[in-house]
Design an enzyme around this catalytic site. Structure first.
Site, short mmCIF file in Angstrom:
data_model
loop_
_atom_site.label_atom_id
_atom_site.label_comp_id
_atom_site.label_asym_id
_atom_site.label_seq_id
_atom_site.Cartn_x
_atom_site.Cartn_y
_atom_site.Cartn_z
CB SER A 1 -8.21 3.33 2.66
OG SER A 1 -7.32 3.07 3.71
CB SER B 1 -8.22 0.76 5.89
OG SER B 1 -9.29 2.27 5.86
CE LYS C 1 -3.86 1.83 2.75
NZ LYS C 1 -4.81 1.82 3.85
#
Lengths: 497, 107
Positions: A155, A179, A80
């Site tokens: 997210s 997330s 990420k």
């Protein structure tokens, strides 16, 4: 799809390298070809580190003896883009950090590489991990591999889409209010948020420091256990990382859940935010069917009451935004990142700060900084921030009480399956309510896993969440793995693979 | 302890004051949007006022045992060239040293 699917799981890839059936370079080439073929439609990646990955894979192949027994040798991983990677652009999907190249690696990233993993790129996310759909990326949304007109959740949506589309068997994400788990559920894969403190946060661009935790997105629960074995453990660079010994999490996956007690918070599910209609009918149906599967394997279902959990979203959006307003004060155009032009005749430094932050942050980040600054400001602190911290205590106590009677608490991960891109962007509050079942685990610092539990009639994945006692990842993983053995939902591949 | 009177809403002037505290140079349309959205969000979180929290301690962190101490020893840290590598403006290895450059601070 023109390129052949590589053997999908971490376990299979690792074994094929160990046995000599395939080289790390072969796997890396195939993986990069798949990314080139699929990612233009998905936008799971911001940055693909093809040359670096191939060089790294070649190193592993050249030095086979040294890497033979490492746990992740030759396994492609996606990271990420809010986790620092030395020498590789790390943007947090923000214009603020569009050109930021960290001088160090996040501890979790360094541990993956020390275990033999090959990083293939950085994945898209909501800006500074603030969002539930990956639509808040400054560089455009990620699309759900199961339906390109829908969000992958967020997210960590790029990480989830990459794993679901078989572009990498492992991605790291971060989970502040769901997330990792919510995008895992919306993309039909496994997402693990470990106990707060289980994984070092060093090198994670901070959003809300009392809630943030790094974890994995994988196809299977067994792969989640392999990844946790590597990334868990104390780290001198993160004072909140826990000194507790790291067990072999794969050893917990016995398939035997006889006598395990699973709590079902039926009152919360029936009368949570949104009321009885707050949960999609197909999600509720898949959840009930999954509970039957646990019972068939010998687990006992116990009704538990979490009377304060329905306030978790309200608590979360006060605590998380307050912490974010403080953490994001560091982005001021001085040491790194974007700097706006400033007015030399005015208050030059002050105007540079305010224009930099206005120009570098997107709307959701500004909204949360504004809310956080408001709730911390004189006159409102007690009414909002302190009150939220007190209700946080009550929510954590609800879980402690439940864990006196049960080993884990089960809920749907998300009240709905993947929603269309654009549907909720104009209504932040509606977007926040997507986190209703996930935020409690962050508020309590508890481990939680989302595992696929079926599909809607329209072919969208549904996820089930198990929340456990602090540091009891072995139990939630054992339960999730046993369920997965009976169902194997992960073996279904999305249309856009 | 006084009972907290909850504000009925957030005014534009409050939003402008908060933006100044947060060092955000918002344009008028953003001020208008955030005034409306903060009102909506604060109306939602108002449900917390119904919860009886008398005598309940606040939770500020969930780190097991709190953050741990370590010996106060000097350890290796970033070299100045690495620390300055991402700076929008910097002086590197000048006679005065290496440092970040910022706009004028005093008039």
């Amino acid at each position: 799809m023109t390129t052949p699917a590589p053997s999908a799981t971490i376990r299979d890839l690792r074994e094929s390298v160990r046995s000599g059936a395939r080289s790390a370079v072969e796997i890396c080439r195939e993986t990069l070809a798949r990314v080139r073929a699929s990612d233009p439609a998905l936008h799971a990646f911001h940055t693909v580190t093809a040359d670096r990955a191939l060089a790294r894979a070649a190193d592993l192949d050249r030095d086979r003896d040294r890497w033979r027994d490492a746990p992740l040798t030759g396994v492609p991983v996606a990271i990420k883009d809010n986790l620092c990677t030395r020498g590789v652009r790390t943007t947090a999907a923000s214009k603020m950090l569009e050109t930021f190249v960290p001088p160090y690696d996040a501890t979790a990233v360094a541990r993956l590489e020390r275990a033999g993993a090959v990083m293939i790129g950085k994945t898209n996310c909501d800006e500074f991990a603030m969002g539930s759909s990956t639509e808040n990326s400054a560089f455009g949304p990620t699309r759900n591999p199961w339906a390109l007109d829908r969000t992958p959740g967020g997210s960590s949506g790029g990480s989830a889409a990459a794993v679901a589309a078989r572009l990498a068997p492992l991605a790291l994400g971060s989970d502040t209010g769901g997330s990792i788990r919510q995008p895992a559920a919306l993309c039909g894969i496994v997402g693990l948020k470990p106990t707060y403190g289980r994984v070092s946060r060093y090198g994670l661009l901070a959003f809300a420091s009392s809630l943030d935790q790094i974890g994995s997105l994988t196809l299977t629960v067994h792969d989640a256990a392999i990844a946790l074995n590597v990334i868990a453990g104390a780290d001198p660079a993160d004072a909140t990382s826990a000194p507790d010994p790291v067990p072999d999490y794969t050893a917990a996956l016995t398939g035997d859940i006889r006598g395990a007690r699973i709590g079902v918070p039926s009152r919360l599910l029936e009368n949570g935010p949104g009321g009885p209609d707050g949960i999609d009918r197909e999600v509720a149906g898949a959840f009930r069917t999954a509970l039957d599967a646990f019972a068939s394997r010998g687990a006992t279902l116990v009704d538990v009451d979490l009377p304060h959990a329905r306030h978790a979203v309200a608590v979360y959006y006060l605590v998380a935004t307050a912490e974010a307003s403080s953490n994001l004060a560091r982005y001021d155009g001085v040491r790194y990142g974007f700097r706006a032009p400033f007015d030399r005749h005015d208050d030059a430094l002050g105007s540079m700060y305010a224009r930099t932050r206005a120009g570098g942050f997107g709307p959701e980040v500004k909204r949360r900084i504004m809310l956080g600054t408001y709730v911390l400001s004189a006159g409102y602190y007690e009414a909002y921030y302190l009150k939220a911290q007190q209700v946080r205590t009550l929510i954590a106590r609800d879980y402690e009480r439940a864990f006196e009677r049960v080993d884990a608490v089960a809920m749907p991960t998300s009240p709905t399956p993947a929603f269309p891109i654009g549907e909720r962007v104009a209504d932040p509050l509606q977007m926040y309510l997507a986190d209703v079942f996930t935020v409690s685990a962050n508020l309590g610092g508890l481990p939680a896993v989302s595992v696929p539990c079926g599909f809607t009639a329209g072919g969208l994945p549904i996820g089930l969440q198990l929340v456990g006692r602090r540091f009891d990842e072995p139990t939630v993983l054992r339960l999730a793995d046993a369920y997965e053995r009976d169902t194997n939902w992960w073996k279904r591949e999305p249309a856009h693979v | 302890m006084v009972a907290f009177a909850m504000p009925a809403g957030v005014t534009r002037a409050q939003v402008e004051a908060i933006a100044a505290l947060a060092q955000l140079d918002l344009d008028p349309s953003e001020v208008e949007l955030f005034t409306r959205q903060l009102c909506d969000i604060l109306a939602y979180v108002d449900e917390l006022q119904q919860v009886d929290t008398s005598g309940v301690p606040p939770t500020s962190h969930v780190a097991p045992g709190g953050a741990s101490d370590r010996p106060d020893e000097v350890r290796p840290s970033l070299d100045p060239p690495d620390a300055l590598a991402n700076a929008p403006d910097a002086a590197r290895e000048t006679p005065l040293g290496s440092f970040f450059k910022v706009p004028r601070v005093l008039g």
